[in-house]
Motif scaffolding. Structure first.
Motif, PDB file in Angstrom:
ATOM      1  N   GLU A  96      45.505  31.176  28.073  1.00 28.56           N
ATOM      2  CA  GLU A  96      46.681  31.195  29.093  1.00 28.56           C
ATOM      3  C   GLU A  96      46.601  32.575  29.995  1.00 28.56           C
ATOM      4  O   GLU A  96      46.861  33.369  29.295  1.00 28.56           O
ATOM      5  CB  GLU A  96      48.018  31.067  28.704  1.00 28.56           C
ATOM      6  CG  GLU A  96      48.977  30.680  29.367  1.00 28.56           C
ATOM      7  CD  GLU A  96      50.396  30.257  28.878  1.00 28.56           C
ATOM      8  OE1 GLU A  96      51.423  30.706  29.225  1.00 28.56           O
ATOM      9  OE2 GLU A  96      50.271  29.640  27.866  1.00 28.56           O
ATOM     10  N   PHE A  97      46.627  32.538  31.324  1.00 19.05           N
ATOM     11  CA  PHE A  97      46.590  33.632  32.064  1.00 19.05           C
ATOM     12  C   PHE A  97      47.944  33.916  32.508  1.00 19.05           C
ATOM     13  O   PHE A  97      48.730  33.187  32.545  1.00 19.05           O
ATOM     14  CB  PHE A  97      45.667  33.438  33.058  1.00 19.05           C
ATOM     15  CG  PHE A  97      44.424  33.182  32.766  1.00 19.05           C
ATOM     16  CD1 PHE A  97      43.550  34.362  32.319  1.00 19.05           C
ATOM     17  CD2 PHE A  97      43.608  32.145  33.081  1.00 19.05           C
ATOM     18  CE1 PHE A  97      42.222  34.377  32.026  1.00 19.05           C
ATOM     19  CE2 PHE A  97      42.063  31.861  32.629  1.00 19.05           C
ATOM     20  CZ  PHE A  97      41.505  32.986  32.155  1.00 19.05           C
ATOM     21  N   CYS A 150      48.789  35.028  35.182  1.00 20.91           N
ATOM     22  CA  CYS A 150      49.230  34.534  36.620  1.00 20.91           C
ATOM     23  C   CYS A 150      47.970  33.708  37.066  1.00 20.91           C
ATOM     24  O   CYS A 150      46.705  33.517  36.207  1.00 20.91           O
ATOM     25  CB  CYS A 150      49.190  35.678  37.567  1.00 20.91           C
ATOM     26  SG  CYS A 150      47.754  36.841  37.647  1.00 20.91           S
ATOM     27  N   LYS A 151      47.932  32.971  38.073  1.00 22.60           N
ATOM     28  CA  LYS A 151      46.866  32.043  38.465  1.00 22.60           C
ATOM     29  C   LYS A 151      46.385  32.311  39.991  1.00 22.60           C
ATOM     30  O   LYS A 151      47.155  32.746  40.716  1.00 22.60           O
ATOM     31  CB  LYS A 151      47.206  30.635  38.237  1.00 22.60           C
ATOM     32  CG  LYS A 151      48.553  30.200  39.180  1.00 22.60           C
ATOM     33  CD  LYS A 151      48.969  28.716  38.844  1.00 22.60           C
ATOM     34  CE  LYS A 151      50.000  28.239  39.574  1.00 22.60           C
ATOM     35  NZ  LYS A 151      51.269  28.914  39.693  1.00 22.60           N
ATOM     36  N   VAL A 152      45.389  31.521  40.366  1.00 19.05           N
ATOM     37  CA  VAL A 152      45.000  31.744  41.711  1.00 19.05           C
ATOM     38  C   VAL A 152      45.887  31.306  42.517  1.00 19.05           C
ATOM     39  O   VAL A 152      46.655  30.017  42.566  1.00 19.05           O
ATOM     40  CB  VAL A 152      43.616  31.106  41.944  1.00 19.05           C
ATOM     41  CG1 VAL A 152      42.967  31.156  43.392  1.00 19.05           C
ATOM     42  CG2 VAL A 152      42.381  31.814  41.175  1.00 19.05           C
ATOM     43  N   ASP A 188      48.965  32.844  43.226  1.00 16.71           N
ATOM     44  CA  ASP A 188      50.032  33.737  42.916  1.00 16.71           C
ATOM     45  C   ASP A 188      50.074  34.927  43.613  1.00 16.71           C
ATOM     46  O   ASP A 188      49.153  35.552  44.046  1.00 16.71           O
ATOM     47  CB  ASP A 188      50.114  34.003  41.345  1.00 16.71           C
ATOM     48  CG  ASP A 188      50.805  32.871  40.680  1.00 16.71           C
ATOM     49  OD1 ASP A 188      50.847  31.814  41.078  1.00 16.71           O
ATOM     50  OD2 ASP A 188      50.415  32.860  39.480  1.00 16.71           O
ATOM     51  N   VAL A 248      46.424  36.644  44.505  1.00 13.03           N
ATOM     52  CA  VAL A 248      45.227  36.438  43.640  1.00 13.03           C
ATOM     53  C   VAL A 248      44.330  35.334  44.233  1.00 13.03           C
ATOM     54  O   VAL A 248      44.614  34.210  44.389  1.00 13.03           O
ATOM     55  CB  VAL A 248      45.735  35.928  42.237  1.00 13.03           C
ATOM     56  CG1 VAL A 248      44.514  35.780  41.221  1.00 13.03           C
ATOM     57  CG2 VAL A 248      46.723  36.940  41.570  1.00 13.03           C
ATOM     58  N   ILE A 271      39.631  34.566  39.363  1.00  9.73           N
ATOM     59  CA  ILE A 271      39.962  35.090  38.026  1.00  9.73           C
ATOM     60  C   ILE A 271      38.678  35.134  37.155  1.00  9.73           C
ATOM     61  O   ILE A 271      38.076  34.175  37.315  1.00  9.73           O
ATOM     62  CB  ILE A 271      40.873  34.475  37.222  1.00  9.73           C
ATOM     63  CG1 ILE A 271      42.433  34.353  37.843  1.00  9.73           C
ATOM     64  CG2 ILE A 271      41.189  34.707  35.596  1.00  9.73           C
ATOM     65  CD1 ILE A 271      43.270  33.380  37.288  1.00  9.73           C
ATOM     66  N   THR A 273      39.672  40.525  31.488  1.00 11.80           N
ATOM     67  CA  THR A 273      39.864  39.396  32.452  1.00 11.80           C
ATOM     68  C   THR A 273      40.246  40.272  33.885  1.00 11.80           C
ATOM     69  O   THR A 273      41.140  41.102  33.746  1.00 11.80           O
ATOM     70  CB  THR A 273      41.237  38.518  32.218  1.00 11.80           C
ATOM     71  OG1 THR A 273      40.911  38.019  31.127  1.00 11.80           O
ATOM     72  CG2 THR A 273      41.532  37.589  33.157  1.00 11.80           C
ATOM     73  N   TYR A 317      40.926  40.098  37.730  1.00  4.84           N
ATOM     74  CA  TYR A 317      41.747  39.329  39.130  1.00  4.84           C
ATOM     75  C   TYR A 317      41.281  39.821  40.255  1.00  4.84           C
ATOM     76  O   TYR A 317      41.484  41.008  40.595  1.00  4.84           O
ATOM     77  CB  TYR A 317      42.954  39.542  38.732  1.00  4.84           C
ATOM     78  CG  TYR A 317      43.760  38.749  37.532  1.00  4.84           C
ATOM     79  CD1 TYR A 317      44.044  37.455  37.194  1.00  4.84           C
ATOM     80  CD2 TYR A 317      43.741  39.545  36.561  1.00  4.84           C
ATOM     81  CE1 TYR A 317      44.369  36.710  36.371  1.00  4.84           C
ATOM     82  CE2 TYR A 317      44.206  39.036  35.160  1.00  4.84           C
ATOM     83  CZ  TYR A 317      44.566  37.775  35.149  1.00  4.84           C
ATOM     84  OH  TYR A 317      44.932  37.222  33.907  1.00  4.84           O
ATOM     85  N   TRP A 361      41.712  40.011  44.427  1.00  8.61           N
ATOM     86  CA  TRP A 361      43.003  39.806  45.097  1.00  8.61           C
ATOM     87  C   TRP A 361      42.654  39.996  46.623  1.00  8.61           C
ATOM     88  O   TRP A 361      41.562  40.639  47.078  1.00  8.61           O
ATOM     89  CB  TRP A 361      44.170  40.553  44.691  1.00  8.61           C
ATOM     90  CG  TRP A 361      43.977  42.296  44.713  1.00  8.61           C
ATOM     91  CD1 TRP A 361      42.789  42.818  45.424  1.00  8.61           C
ATOM     92  CD2 TRP A 361      44.810  42.943  44.007  1.00  8.61           C
ATOM     93  NE1 TRP A 361      43.242  44.259  45.212  1.00  8.61           N
ATOM     94  CE2 TRP A 361      44.262  44.432  44.470  1.00  8.61           C
ATOM     95  CE3 TRP A 361      45.960  43.010  43.392  1.00  8.61           C
ATOM     96  CZ2 TRP A 361      44.928  45.508  43.998  1.00  8.61           C
ATOM     97  CZ3 TRP A 361      46.811  44.065  43.096  1.00  8.61           C
ATOM     98  CH2 TRP A 361      45.916  45.315  43.208  1.00  8.61           C
ATOM     99  N   GLU A 419      43.431  42.892  33.487  1.00 11.18           N
ATOM    100  CA  GLU A 419      45.064  42.303  32.870  1.00 11.18           C
ATOM    101  C   GLU A 419      45.691  43.150  32.269  1.00 11.18           C
ATOM    102  O   GLU A 419      46.959  43.165  32.361  1.00 11.18           O
ATOM    103  CB  GLU A 419      44.280  41.398  31.717  1.00 11.18           C
ATOM    104  CG  GLU A 419      45.582  40.283  31.256  1.00 11.18           C
ATOM    105  CD  GLU A 419      45.311  39.201  30.773  1.00 11.18           C
ATOM    106  OE1 GLU A 419      45.869  38.541  29.790  1.00 11.18           O
ATOM    107  OE2 GLU A 419      44.341  38.413  31.126  1.00 11.18           O
TER     108      GLU A 419
END
Length: 125
Positions: A45-46, A48-50, A52, A69, A72, A79, A81, A83, A100
């Motif tokens: 579980e991340f 945030c997601k693409v 966000d 974002v 990922i 991890t 991200y 952006w 992360e």
């Protein structure tokens, strides 16, 4: 642009995947039920997601920079991200962004957290 999906090929793929997990998939209805009942294995579980928005306090400029974002990248080590600037004035490659462990330190998931960090940094400055 829409993509047409061959229903038979999709069903075959779903059937193969669920067969690997011990399910005998005989119909689309069975496949959907198997999805609902299947255990989650190695789920990650991340925070945030693409898509966000994340926030970076910019003490050097005295404001909060907003980013979207766009990617990922997950590995055993970390991890990352990717952006891009939310206002679209600058785009960064997927390899730029934040890791992360930066969340809650230099990058924040809410504007309120970023504003609080900016105030604290300006007071300690």
């Amino acid at each position: 642009m829409s993509r047409l999906i061959d229903a038979d090929k999709l069903y075959d793929y779903i059937s193969d995947v669920f067969t690997q997990f011990g399910y005998d998939v005989m119909s689309v209805k069975d496949a959907l039920e198997a999805v609902e009942k299947a255990p989650t294995v190695n789920a990650v579980e991340f925070p945030c997601k693409v898509g966000d928005t994340v926030y970076e306090p910019r003490c050097d400029r005295g404001f909060i920079q907003e980013y979207i974002v766009i990617a990922i990248h997950f590995s055993k080590c970390s991890t990352l991200y990717g952006w891009e600037l939310k206002d679209g004035k600058g785009i960064y490659s997927n390899t730029n962004g934040f890791s992360e462990d930066a969340i809650g330190k230099t990058v924040f998931l809410t504007r309120e957290e970023a504003e609080q960090a900016l105030r604290e940094r300006e007071n300690n400055g």
